[in-house]
Scaffold this motif. Structure first.
Motif, PDB file in Angstrom:
ATOM      1  N   ILE A  55       0.835  -1.147  -0.046  1.00 50.47           N
ATOM      2  CA  ILE A  55       0.055   0.152   0.035  1.00 50.47           C
ATOM      3  C   ILE A  55       1.008   1.310  -0.053  1.00 50.47           C
ATOM      4  O   ILE A  55       1.795   1.443   0.746  1.00 50.47           O
ATOM      5  N   ASP A  56       0.671   2.135  -1.012  1.00 52.68           N
ATOM      6  CA  ASP A  56       1.350   3.212  -1.133  1.00 52.68           C
ATOM      7  C   ASP A  56       1.115   4.243   0.123  1.00 52.68           C
ATOM      8  O   ASP A  56      -0.065   4.689   0.517  1.00 52.68           O
ATOM      9  N   LYS A  57       2.104   4.419   1.104  1.00 53.41           N
ATOM     10  CA  LYS A  57       1.973   5.020   2.329  1.00 53.41           C
ATOM     11  C   LYS A  57       1.715   6.511   2.111  1.00 53.41           C
ATOM     12  O   LYS A  57       1.358   7.506   2.922  1.00 53.41           O
ATOM     13  N   ASN A  58       2.076   6.901   0.922  1.00 52.56           N
ATOM     14  CA  ASN A  58       1.690   8.328   0.857  1.00 52.56           C
ATOM     15  C   ASN A  58       0.114   8.782   0.641  1.00 52.56           C
ATOM     16  O   ASN A  58      -0.371   9.882   0.974  1.00 52.56           O
ATOM     17  N   ALA A  88      -1.480  11.713   2.644  1.00 55.64           N
ATOM     18  CA  ALA A  88      -2.669  12.511   1.716  1.00 55.64           C
ATOM     19  C   ALA A  88      -3.839  12.674   2.764  1.00 55.64           C
ATOM     20  O   ALA A  88      -4.462  13.825   2.834  1.00 55.64           O
ATOM     21  N   GLY A  89      -4.314  11.555   3.215  1.00 60.27           N
ATOM     22  CA  GLY A  89      -5.721  11.598   4.055  1.00 60.27           C
ATOM     23  C   GLY A  89      -5.617  12.525   5.068  1.00 60.27           C
ATOM     24  O   GLY A  89      -6.540  13.228   5.515  1.00 60.27           O
ATOM     25  N   SER A  90      -4.429  12.256   5.816  1.00 62.13           N
ATOM     26  CA  SER A  90      -4.438  13.170   7.183  1.00 62.13           C
ATOM     27  C   SER A  90      -4.147  14.808   6.883  1.00 62.13           C
ATOM     28  O   SER A  90      -4.668  15.645   7.430  1.00 62.13           O
ATOM     29  N   ASN A  91      -3.274  14.663   5.565  1.00 60.35           N
ATOM     30  CA  ASN A  91      -3.311  16.155   5.292  1.00 60.35           C
ATOM     31  C   ASN A  91      -4.697  16.803   5.015  1.00 60.35           C
ATOM     32  O   ASN A  91      -4.943  17.904   4.948  1.00 60.35           O
ATOM     33  N   LEU A  92      -5.431  15.985   4.422  1.00 63.61           N
ATOM     34  CA  LEU A  92      -7.007  16.376   3.972  1.00 63.61           C
ATOM     35  C   LEU A  92      -7.752  16.651   5.162  1.00 63.61           C
ATOM     36  O   LEU A  92      -8.951  16.721   4.918  1.00 63.61           O
ATOM     37  N   PHE A 120      -8.074   7.782  13.012  1.00 64.84           N
ATOM     38  CA  PHE A 120      -8.976   6.488  12.810  1.00 64.84           C
ATOM     39  C   PHE A 120      -9.727   6.573  11.500  1.00 64.84           C
ATOM     40  O   PHE A 120      -9.883   5.438  10.724  1.00 64.84           O
ATOM     41  N   GLN A 121      -9.878   7.704  10.882  1.00 63.55           N
ATOM     42  CA  GLN A 121     -10.565   7.995   9.764  1.00 63.55           C
ATOM     43  C   GLN A 121      -9.276   7.426   8.560  1.00 63.55           C
ATOM     44  O   GLN A 121      -9.826   6.832   7.559  1.00 63.55           O
ATOM     45  N   VAL A 122      -8.335   7.890   8.945  1.00 64.12           N
ATOM     46  CA  VAL A 122      -7.189   7.588   7.824  1.00 64.12           C
ATOM     47  C   VAL A 122      -7.193   6.072   7.575  1.00 64.12           C
ATOM     48  O   VAL A 122      -7.262   5.511   6.601  1.00 64.12           O
ATOM     49  N   PHE A 123      -7.450   5.112   8.773  1.00 58.07           N
ATOM     50  CA  PHE A 123      -7.310   3.848   8.668  1.00 58.07           C
ATOM     51  C   PHE A 123      -8.496   3.405   8.108  1.00 58.07           C
ATOM     52  O   PHE A 123      -8.492   2.457   7.238  1.00 58.07           O
ATOM     53  N   SER A 124      -9.676   3.592   8.646  1.00 60.04           N
ATOM     54  CA  SER A 124     -10.897   2.955   8.256  1.00 60.04           C
ATOM     55  C   SER A 124     -11.321   3.470   6.878  1.00 60.04           C
ATOM     56  O   SER A 124     -11.968   2.506   6.117  1.00 60.04           O
ATOM     57  N   ARG A 125     -11.082   4.843   6.373  1.00 57.32           N
ATOM     58  CA  ARG A 125     -11.561   5.055   4.945  1.00 57.32           C
ATOM     59  C   ARG A 125     -10.329   4.874   4.125  1.00 57.32           C
ATOM     60  O   ARG A 125     -10.517   4.851   2.807  1.00 57.32           O
ATOM     61  N   VAL A 126      -9.081   4.643   4.357  1.00 52.68           N
ATOM     62  CA  VAL A 126      -8.019   4.548   3.389  1.00 52.68           C
ATOM     63  C   VAL A 126      -7.272   3.232   3.586  1.00 52.68           C
ATOM     64  O   VAL A 126      -7.368   2.554   2.517  1.00 52.68           O
ATOM     65  N   PHE A 127      -6.942   2.860   4.741  1.00 48.35           N
ATOM     66  CA  PHE A 127      -5.894   1.743   4.899  1.00 48.35           C
ATOM     67  C   PHE A 127      -6.811   0.491   4.632  1.00 48.35           C
ATOM     68  O   PHE A 127      -6.511  -0.587   3.989  1.00 48.35           O
ATOM     69  N   LEU A 128      -7.953   0.542   5.498  1.00 49.13           N
ATOM     70  CA  LEU A 128      -8.712  -0.571   5.586  1.00 49.13           C
ATOM     71  C   LEU A 128      -9.309  -1.326   4.278  1.00 49.13           C
ATOM     72  O   LEU A 128      -8.848  -2.534   3.848  1.00 49.13           O
ATOM     73  N   PRO A 129      -9.798  -0.326   3.341  1.00 48.49           N
ATOM     74  CA  PRO A 129      -9.988  -0.596   2.275  1.00 48.49           C
ATOM     75  C   PRO A 129      -9.118  -1.186   1.049  1.00 48.49           C
ATOM     76  O   PRO A 129      -9.325  -2.042   0.425  1.00 48.49           O
TER      77      PRO A 129
END
Lengths: 265, 303
Positions: free
Chosen positions: B198-201, B205-209, B214-223
Motif C-alpha cells: 500500500i502506498d503510504k503517501n 494525503a488522507g491526514s493532510n486533507l 482513525f479515519q485514515v485507517f478506516s477510510r484509506v488503509f482498511l479498504p
C-alpha cells in the motif's frame, strides 16, 4: 500503539506453546506437570535408548532426503518448462501441479493408499518417497518459479550468444541465479516430508514407522514426555536454521549495501 | 591442413542438414529437447499422472461404480442427517477459525507494515517458528497446555482466577485454538504481503486533507488492505475445512470434521465407495471456493 500491544500478545500466543515443550522435556517428574519439579535428562535418555524411536528418526531422515532430491529434480524441471515453454494450457497445468497445496491432504491420502495397496507399495520406502514427493514438489515449484520469473533473461541470451548451448547455459548461468531458491525449496521439501503425517498414517503399513507416526501413536495413547524431548530437539533445530538464515540474509544485505556504496562513492 | 578440416566440417554440416530432413540423430534430439523447454514437463507430468492423477481417478470411479454405475454413496451422504451435520460443523469450524485468524492476524500484519526493519525481522521469525515447527509438536504442546491438569488450568487455579479447571480440550474450543494457532501465520503473511504494497503517501494525503488517524485507517488503509483480507480468509478457510490431525487430537467425539469421517470410513469400516464419495464432496467444495476466490488467491503467489 494499541495494535502494537495486541501484536505482542498474539506473538506470545504463537510462540509460547512451541517453547513450553522445552522445560517439560527436562522434567524429573514421571508424568506431565508444570512447572517441572526438577531437572533430569531421563526423557532424552528414553528417546535415544529406545530403538523404535531411533529407527523412526532414521527412517524419517532417509525418506526426507530422498524426497528432497526427487522433488527438487521434478520441481526444477517443471518450473523451467512452465516459464520457458510455449504451449496452450500453461496456466491450467501450473494449477494442476500446485493443487496438492490446497487439496485436503486426507483426499490425497486415501487416493494414494488405495493405489499403493493395489500395487503393493504400502509400507515401502519407495511408496513413502513418491507420496511425500507429491506433497513437497509444489513448494519447490512455487519457490523456483518465482526466482526464474524474476531473472533477467538477458543473462541467458548473453551466454548463448557467447556460444554456450542450452544445457551449458542452464548449468553455468540459470542454475547459479536460482541457487538461493533451490536451497530454500530443498529445506521446504525436507521439512514437508519430515513432518508429513496424514498420508504416512495410511501408507506406512505396520512395519515402517516414521518419526511423526511414532509421535502420533504416542500422543494418542498417553501424553508421554518422551515426545516433549523429541519435540524440543526438532524445535531447537528449526530455530537455529531460521536464525542463522536471517543472520546470513542480514550479512549478505549489508555486504551488498557496502558494495553499492563503494561503487557509488 | 586447417583449410581441409574446415572444408570437412562444412561438408559435414551440409550432410547434417540433409540428414535432418529425413531423420534427426539422437544427439540432435537432445538438442531439440533442450531448445524446446516445454518438453521438460513430460517427466513431471508422467509422475503426477501416475502417482496422483491415476489414484484420484481411481477413487472417483469407486465413488460412482459398484459393479454398476451408482449414485448410492452420494445420495447416502446428502440424505442422512448425520453426514450433513458433519459437513455443516466442518464449515462452521472453518468459519470460526477464519474469523479468529483475521481478528488476531490483522493487528500483527498492521504492526509489521509500519515497524522498523529490525522489528519486522523479529516478528517474522516469531511467525515462522511455529510455521516451521512440526504440526504434531504444536498439537502436543496444546494438549500439554489445555488439559484439565494442564499448564493453563494450573496457572489459573494458582492465581485464583478460577476455582475448578475449565474444559478446554476434547471439545470445539480445543479444535479452534489448535487450528487458529496453525493457520494464523498464513493469514498474517497474506495480509502483510498486501499491506506492504500500500502506498503510504495515500495515508499522509488522507491526514493532510484533515482526516483523523482513525479515519485514515478506516477510510484509506482498511479498504486498500481488502485484497489481503480476502486472500487470507479464503486460504485459511480452504485449508481449515480439510484439517484432520488437529481435530482428531484436540477435538471430542462430537467435533468430528469431514476429514475424520473419511478416515473412519476407510480405516475402520473399509467402506471405500462411501469414503471416496465424501472425499469428492469435500474436493468439490474446495475447488468451488478456489474458483470463487480466483481473483484474490493465486496459488503461485502464496509462498
Amino acid at each position: 500503539m494499541f495494535a502494537r500491544i495486541l501484536t505482542i500478545f498474539i506473538i506470545i500466543f504463537l510462540i509460547l506453546p512451541v517453547f513450553i515443550v522445552i522445560p517439560i522435556s527436562f522434567s524429573s517428574a514421571q508424568y506431565l506437570t508444570f512447572p517441572p519439579p526438577g531437572f533430569s535428562l531421563q526423557w532424552y535418555e528414553s528417546f535415544f535408548s529406545d530403538s523404535e524411536w531411533v529407527e523412526a528418526a532414521i527412517k524419517s531422515i532417509q525418506v526426507g532426503l530422498l524426497t528432497t532430491i526427487l522433488s527438487l529434480v521434478l520441481g526444477i524441471m517443471t518450473s523451467i518448462g512452465l516459464v520457458k515453454g510455449n504451449f496452450p494450457g500453461k496456466q491450467l497445468l501450473q494449477n494442476i501441479f500446485l493443487m496438492p497445496l490446497v487439496v485436503p491432504t486426507i483426499i490425497i491420502a486415501i487416493a494414494v493408499y488405495s493405489f499403493q495397496s493395489k500395487t503393493g507399495l504400502v509400507g515401502t520406502t519407495f511408496g513413502l518417497v513418491t507420496a511425500h514427493t507429491i506433497m513437497a514438489t509444489p513448494f519447490v515449484i512455487v519457490t523456483v518459479l518465482a526466482s526464474l520469473k524474476g531473472m533477467d533473461p538477458n543473462l541467458e541470451y548473453a551466454a548463448m550468444s557467447l556460444g554456450a548451448n542450452p544445457f551449458l547455459t542452464f548449468m553455468k548461468v540459470t542454475l547459479n541465479v536460482i541457487k538461493p531458491a533451490i536451497a530454500s525449496s530443498a529445506l521446504f521439501a525436507f521439512v514437508t516430508s519430515f513432518d508429513e503425517i496424514v498420508v504416512t498414517l495410511f501408507i506406512s503399513g505396520v512395519s515402517v514407522t516414521t518419526l511423526p507416526k511414532k509421535m502420533w501413536d504416542g500422543v494418542r495413547t498417553q501424553v508421554d514426555p518422551t515426545i516433549a524431548a523429541v519435540s524440543s530437539i526438532m524445535i531447537i533445530l528449526i530455530v537455529v536454521i531460521l536464525i542463522s538464515s536471517q543472520i546470513y540474509g542480514e550479512v549478505r544485505d549489508n555486504k551488498m549495501a557496502k558494495k553499492l556504496e563503494e561503487t557509488a562513492g | 591442413m586447417e583449410k581441409s578440416m574446415n572444408i570437412a566440417v562444412k561438408e559435414n554440416s551440409m550432410s547434417n542438414k540433409v540428414q535432418r530432413v529425413f531423420e534427426p540423430r539422437w544427439t540432435e534430439r537432445i538438442g531439440i529437447t533442450l531448445s524446446n523447454p516445454g518438453t521438460l514437463l513430460v517427466l513431471p507430468v508422467i509422475f503426477i499422472a501416475v502417482f496422483l492423477g491415476y489414484p484420484l481417478l481411481n477413487i472417483f470411479i469407486q465413488s460412482i461404480y459398484n459393479g454398476h454405475l451408482t449414485s448410492e454413496y452420494y445420495v447416502r451422504f446428502f440424505s442422512e442427517g448425520l453426514y450433513i451435520r458433519v459437513l455443516l460443523l466442518t464449515l462452521k469450524i472453518g468459519a470460526i477459525v477464519t474469523l479468529t485468524c483475521l481478528v488476531l492476524g490483522y493487528p500483527v500484519a498492521y504492526t509489521m507494515t509500519f515497524a522498523s526493519k529490525r522489528a519486522k525481522g523479529l516478528i517474522l521469525i516469531a511467525i515462522l517458528i511455529p510455521f516451521w515447527t512440526s504440526l504434531l509438536v504444536r498439537t502436543y504442546a496444546w494438549m500439554v497446555l489445555l488439559q484439565t491438569q494442564g499448564v493453563v488450568n494450573q496457572m489459573l487455579l494458582k492465581l485464583g482466577i478460577i476455582h475448578e479447571p475449565i474444559k478446554m480440550i476434547y471439545n470445539t474450543t480445543g479444535v479452534v485454538i489448535g487450528m487458529t494457532h496453525v493457520l494464523l501465520p498464513y493469514m498474517i503473511l497474506c495480509l502483510y504481503s498486501v499491506m506492504q504494497g500500500i502506498d503510504k503517501n495515500l495515508l499522509s494525503a488522507g491526514s493532510n486533507l484533515g482526516a483523523r488517524p482513525f479515519q485514515v485507517f478506516s477510510r484509506v488503509f482498511l479498504p486498500l488492505s481488502f485484497p489481503g483480507i480476502m486472500s487470507g480468509s479464503m486460504l485459511v478457510f480452504i485449508m481449515g475445512i480439510g484439517y484432520f490431525i488437529t481435530p482428531s487430537l484436540l477435538g471430542g467425539q462430537k467435533d468430528s470434521m469431514i476429514s475424520q469421517l473419511i478416515q473412519i470410513q476407510v480405516g475402520d469400516l473399509l467402506n471405500w465407495g462411501f469414503a471416496s464419495a465424501i472425499s469428492f464432496v469435500l474436493l468439490a467444495v474446495t475447488l468451488l471456493l478456489l474458483m470463487l476466490s480466483r481473483r484474490f488467491l493465486r496459488l503461485d503467489k502464496l509462498w
